[in-house]
Design a protein around this motif. Structure first.
Motif, mmCIF file in Angstrom:
data_model
loop_
_atom_site.group_PDB
_atom_site.id
_atom_site.type_symbol
_atom_site.label_atom_id
_atom_site.label_comp_id
_atom_site.label_asym_id
_atom_site.label_seq_id
_atom_site.Cartn_x
_atom_site.Cartn_y
_atom_site.Cartn_z
ATOM 1 N N VAL A 177 0.834 -1.199 0.000
ATOM 2 C CA VAL A 177 0.000 0.000 0.000
ATOM 3 C C VAL A 177 0.868 1.248 0.000
ATOM 4 C CG1 VAL A 177 -1.659 1.349 1.367
ATOM 5 C CG2 VAL A 177 -1.962 -1.129 1.132
ATOM 6 N N LEU A 178 1.924 1.240 0.802
ATOM 7 C CA LEU A 178 2.830 2.382 0.888
ATOM 8 C C LEU A 178 3.501 2.655 -0.460
ATOM 9 C CD1 LEU A 178 4.076 4.517 2.719
ATOM 10 C CD2 LEU A 178 5.790 2.843 3.411
ATOM 11 N N GLN A 179 3.917 1.606 -1.156
ATOM 12 C CA GLN A 179 4.527 1.764 -2.470
ATOM 13 C C GLN A 179 3.541 2.402 -3.456
ATOM 14 O OE1 GLN A 179 7.741 1.118 -3.807
ATOM 15 N NE2 GLN A 179 6.821 2.188 -5.542
ATOM 16 N N LEU A 180 2.296 1.950 -3.419
ATOM 17 C CA LEU A 180 1.279 2.505 -4.312
ATOM 18 C C LEU A 180 0.940 3.944 -3.950
ATOM 19 C CD1 LEU A 180 -0.997 -0.643 -4.691
ATOM 20 C CD2 LEU A 180 0.451 0.395 -6.447
ATOM 21 N N LEU A 181 0.994 4.279 -2.666
ATOM 22 C CA LEU A 181 0.821 5.671 -2.253
ATOM 23 C C LEU A 181 1.926 6.538 -2.844
ATOM 24 C CD1 LEU A 181 -0.061 5.424 1.565
ATOM 25 C CD2 LEU A 181 -1.598 6.074 -0.287
ATOM 26 N N ALA A 182 3.150 6.034 -2.791
ATOM 27 C CA ALA A 182 4.295 6.773 -3.312
ATOM 28 C C ALA A 182 4.186 6.992 -4.819
ATOM 29 C CB ALA A 182 5.589 6.031 -2.990
ATOM 30 N N GLU A 183 3.477 6.116 -5.494
ATOM 31 C CA GLU A 183 3.289 6.239 -6.941
ATOM 32 C C GLU A 183 2.117 7.148 -7.282
ATOM 33 O OE1 GLU A 183 2.896 2.242 -8.274
ATOM 34 O OE2 GLU A 183 4.959 1.701 -7.729
ATOM 35 N N GLY A 184 1.464 7.706 -6.254
ATOM 36 C CA GLY A 184 0.409 8.680 -6.479
ATOM 37 C C GLY A 184 -0.984 8.125 -6.639
ATOM 38 N N ASN A 185 -1.207 6.887 -6.199
ATOM 39 C CA ASN A 185 -2.529 6.269 -6.341
ATOM 40 C C ASN A 185 -3.468 6.706 -5.224
ATOM 41 O OD1 ASN A 185 -2.278 4.043 -8.588
ATOM 42 N ND2 ASN A 185 -0.403 3.901 -7.369
ATOM 43 N N SER A 186 -4.745 6.862 -5.556
ATOM 44 C CA SER A 186 -5.762 7.151 -4.562
ATOM 45 C C SER A 186 -6.153 5.861 -3.852
ATOM 46 C CB SER A 186 -7.001 7.751 -5.230
ATOM 47 O OG SER A 186 -7.620 6.789 -6.074
ATOM 48 N N ASN A 187 -6.925 5.970 -2.774
ATOM 49 C CA ASN A 187 -7.379 4.774 -2.062
ATOM 50 C C ASN A 187 -8.155 3.842 -2.986
ATOM 51 O OD1 ASN A 187 -6.225 5.673 0.277
ATOM 52 N ND2 ASN A 187 -8.118 6.369 1.219
ATOM 53 N N ARG A 188 -8.998 4.421 -3.816
ATOM 54 C CA ARG A 188 -9.793 3.606 -4.734
ATOM 55 C C ARG A 188 -8.900 2.856 -5.722
ATOM 56 N NH1 ARG A 188 -14.674 6.515 -7.656
ATOM 57 N NH2 ARG A 188 -15.294 6.549 -5.455
ATOM 58 N N GLN A 189 -7.893 3.551 -6.272
ATOM 59 C CA GLN A 189 -6.988 2.912 -7.229
ATOM 60 C C GLN A 189 -6.168 1.812 -6.568
ATOM 61 O OE1 GLN A 189 -5.107 6.612 -8.384
ATOM 62 N NE2 GLN A 189 -6.048 6.557 -10.404
ATOM 63 N N ILE A 190 -5.747 2.043 -5.328
ATOM 64 C CA ILE A 190 -4.992 1.013 -4.601
ATOM 65 C C ILE A 190 -5.855 -0.218 -4.395
ATOM 66 C CG2 ILE A 190 -3.904 0.435 -2.386
ATOM 67 C CD1 ILE A 190 -3.026 3.368 -2.203
#
Length: 233
Positions: A177-190
């Motif tokens: 989840v942290l990696q996807l946050l760093a890539e700029g993803n929203s909660n929905r996209q994650i």
């Protein structure tokens, strides 16, 4: 909810239809209300001096006084009010400029309603909020500036203990989840990418912030990048 406990919001944007759309979304929430609106930054200074404002949503491109200049002046008059910039620009330069001026948040105008509401609540609590689509660029620029500033120095206080392994702090799912946050993803996209519900994503994010002892997503990502837990390509 008692009106006195609601988040009191002002919208400053020169497009009336956009203001109306934002106001309609906000006023559906029980814990917030739009109490004022105007078409430029000068309107805030002239019309609402003495008014209690919790959050000001401000367009970055307005006539008479742009959002950056207006933010500086607004923070002088309303020091306790939080400013969220609304912009069509996803360039990190705009973000840093507005944050230096005193803004607490930066949103792109094509945001989802959920992102707007989440940003208002977060900023009202004293946190910062940057649109997920812009976060990756901001973090990369922050990392570049930090590396330049800290090169050859011993400023280790900005880092978590180097001896710590992220696997001792975060679960494998949380680091995903942290990696996807760093890539700029929203909660929905994650949630879509990990095949989990948006509520589950929110729970993971809350756990990550608590374990890392940070206030918001941006701080978590900055810390993770500095310690090599995630990578931005």
């Amino acid at each position: 909810m008692n009106s006195k406990s609601k988040i009191r919001i002002l919208i400053a944007d020169d497009h009336q239809l956009f203001r109306e759309g934002i106001k309609r979304i906000i006023n559906l929430e029980e814990d917030m209300e739009v109490i004022a609106e105007c078409s430029d930054g000068q309107g805030i200074l002239n019309q609402y001096h003495g008014v209690t404002l919790d959050v000001i949503l401000m367009d970055i491109n307005m006539p008479n006084m742009n959002g950056v200049e207006a933010t500086r002046k607004v923070k002088e008059i309303f020091p306790k009010s939080k400013v969220i910039i609304l912009s069509i620009h996803d360039d990190e330069g705009y973000v840093f400029e507005t944050l230096r001026a005193g803004a607490s948040g930066y949103l792109l105008k094509d945001m989802e309603a959920e992102t707007l509401i989440q940003a208002i609540r977060s900023v009202a609590k004293g946190n910062a909020y940057i649109h997920p689509q812009v976060t990756g660029k901001v973090i990369e620029e922050y990392r570049r500036l930090s590396n330049k500033e800290l090169h050859g120095s011993q400023h280790e206080s900005v880092f978590i203990d180097k001896s710590l392994d992220w696997r001792l702090i975060l679960t494998p799912r949380e680091i995903e989840v942290l990696q996807l946050l760093a890539e700029g993803n929203s909660n929905r996209q994650i949630g879509e990418k990990l095949f989990i519900s948006e509520k589950t994503v929110k729970n993971h994010v809350s756990s990550i912030l608590q374990k890392m002892n940070v206030q918001d997503r941006t701080q978590a990502v900055i810390t993770a990048i500095k310690n090599g837990w995630v990578h931005i390509s």
